[in-house]
Scaffold this active site. Structure first.
Site, mmCIF file in Angstrom:
data_model
loop_
_atom_site.group_PDB
_atom_site.id
_atom_site.type_symbol
_atom_site.label_atom_id
_atom_site.label_comp_id
_atom_site.label_asym_id
_atom_site.label_seq_id
_atom_site.Cartn_x
_atom_site.Cartn_y
_atom_site.Cartn_z
ATOM 1 N N GLY A 76 54.498 39.288 44.378
ATOM 2 C CA GLY A 76 54.998 38.992 45.725
ATOM 3 C C GLY A 76 55.986 37.835 45.670
ATOM 4 O O GLY A 76 55.976 37.059 44.720
ATOM 5 N N LYS A 122 42.306 43.973 37.392
ATOM 6 C CA LYS A 122 41.463 43.060 38.173
ATOM 7 C C LYS A 122 41.735 43.175 39.669
ATOM 8 O O LYS A 122 40.812 43.176 40.473
ATOM 9 C CB LYS A 122 41.703 41.614 37.729
ATOM 10 C CG LYS A 122 41.007 41.239 36.444
ATOM 11 C CD LYS A 122 41.251 39.766 36.207
ATOM 12 C CE LYS A 122 40.455 39.200 35.091
ATOM 13 N NZ LYS A 122 40.823 37.792 34.851
ATOM 14 N N TYR A 156 46.768 51.025 35.955
ATOM 15 C CA TYR A 156 47.038 51.198 37.387
ATOM 16 C C TYR A 156 46.281 52.411 37.938
ATOM 17 O O TYR A 156 45.528 52.297 38.900
ATOM 18 C CB TYR A 156 48.543 51.373 37.595
ATOM 19 C CG TYR A 156 48.989 51.339 39.038
ATOM 20 C CD1 TYR A 156 48.897 50.173 39.792
ATOM 21 C CD2 TYR A 156 49.527 52.465 39.644
ATOM 22 C CE1 TYR A 156 49.317 50.140 41.117
ATOM 23 C CE2 TYR A 156 49.960 52.445 40.963
ATOM 24 C CZ TYR A 156 49.854 51.278 41.688
ATOM 25 O OH TYR A 156 50.279 51.248 42.998
#
Ligand code: UDP
Length: 360
Positions: A61, A129, A185
């Site tokens: 982000g 995680k 993923y």
């Protein structure tokens, strides 16, 4: 053409307010709130008068995505990795940090995770995680506050389906390599979904899962090390660099413009009918990657040449959603044509590319 963010935000507001959807005075936690999609959600929530709490560890982000919100009284940024426990409304807990002054959370939107295939090689452990431990921690917050839980899963749970399973319905179980380059993923998102269902079953939490197909638009991260296909091609095209098509470019994707996607998220959160459901959100019009490259060259009036690189291992050959469920449950279909979304994304890139920090 300059990109006008306010116009797109207003479009989302118009679409949801037409259905009387308002988050005013609700307290909503958005993990990954400084990311591409998360920051659009934060913008809408703040505009609607919700109390928006954005958690992000700024790994993928960008603070720039939310910096314009930081002084708003109904916005709060917490720099934190959601794979580490965090508690709200209490002042002490042996397992994690506490934010005592936020007493009640109404909705948890768990959106934190790196999502670019380039990063699956560099950051597999944080990705695992955030979608397993992070999902569990976010669910723990929903449980403690009796909040609605919204999880952004992915079309990657379907892996690389055989041709007869594309377009892919929510009932397809997937064809995923558990030890391949994308497994951190794909498998963690699958485990994340299992966590959501477990908390729903055992604790009766009101949950909603969306499986997001390729989405693009302003604020999507770009950069040589982690670019998704649209930001990569736009960056290359506007700089007249070679366009790097992987494989022969015959693999397909279907691209949703961010405005359509965020509208879908907010309608699902609001919908009682969506409780306990898993819903595909994407666009069902497939394009080959070669077609995409040519459209971007045309729209940017670029002199770039297309060059071909090796197709990455386990790169899905076709991807497109069945959207019947989204239509039935929230009366949603994506309405922005690819070219229109691309024109806006290109305009945004031209305005902002200078300011993008390629190190992040
Ligand atoms: N791709 C490409 N050139 C690039 C980046 C991606 O041809 O510079 C291809 C990639 O191999 C895949 C498609 O574009 O087939 C979409 O890639 P993206 O990274 O956006 O994510 P994915 O859909 O694979 O999760």
């Amino acid at each position: 053409m300059h990109y006008n963010l306010e116009e797109d935000l207003q479009e989302i507001l118009n679409r949801i307010e037409k259905d009387n959807i308002s988050f005013k005075d609700k307290t909503i936690l958005v993990t990954g709130g400084a990311g591409f999609l998360g920051s659009w959600v934060c913008d809408i929530l703040v505009k609607q008068g919700a109390n928006c709490i954005c958690i992000d560890n700024l790994s993928s982000g960008r603070f720039e995505n939310i910096s314009h919100l930081k002084d708003k009284p109904n916005f709060r940024f917490i720099n934190h990795d959601i794979s580490v426990p965090i508690y709200f409304g209490i002042t002490h807990h042996p397992n994690g940090i506490c934010i005592g002054d936020i007493k009640k959370i109404d909705i948890v939107m768990h959106m934190a995770s790196r999502a670019s295939p380039f990063e699956f090689q560099q950051y597999p452990i944080p990705i695992l995680k955030s979608n397993t431990l992070g999902t569990m921690n976010a669910l723990g917050i929903a449980k403690a506050h009796n909040a609605i839980f919204f999880y952004t899963s992915t079309s990657e749970v379907y892996g690389n389906p055989p041709p007869e399973r594309v377009p892919t319905p929510e009932t397809y179980y997937g064809h995923v390599n558990p030890v391949g380059p994308r497994s951190c993923y794909d498998e963690s998102k699958r485990a994340g979904e299992a966590f959501v269902k477990a908390y729903e079953l055992q604790h009766g939490i009101n949950t909603k899962i969306v499986r997001i197909f390729n989405t693009s638009g302003p604020r999507i991260r770009s950069g040589p090390e982690f670019g998704r296909v649209i930001p990569n091609f736009i960056h290359q095209a506007i700089n007249n660099e070679d366009i790097t098509v992987f494989g022969n470019g015959s693999q397909t994707r279907s691209f949703t413009y961010v405005v359509d996607e965020i509208e879908g998220f907010l309608k699902i959160i609001h919908s009682e009918k969506a409780r306990g459901e898993v819903i595909n959100l994407g666009n069902d019009k497939q394009f080959t990657i070669l077609e995409l490259a040519n459209i971007i060259i045309e729209l940017t009036n670029s002199s770039s040449k297309i060059i071909f690189h090796k197709l990455p291992i386990d790169d899905p050959l076709r991807r497109s959603p069945v959207l019947t469920k989204a239509k039935e449950i929230i009366d949603w279909t994506p309405t922005t044509p690819l070219r229109e979304g691309l024109k806006k994304t290109i305009a945004w890139f031209k305005d902002y590319e200078e300011t993008i920090n390629y190190k992040k």
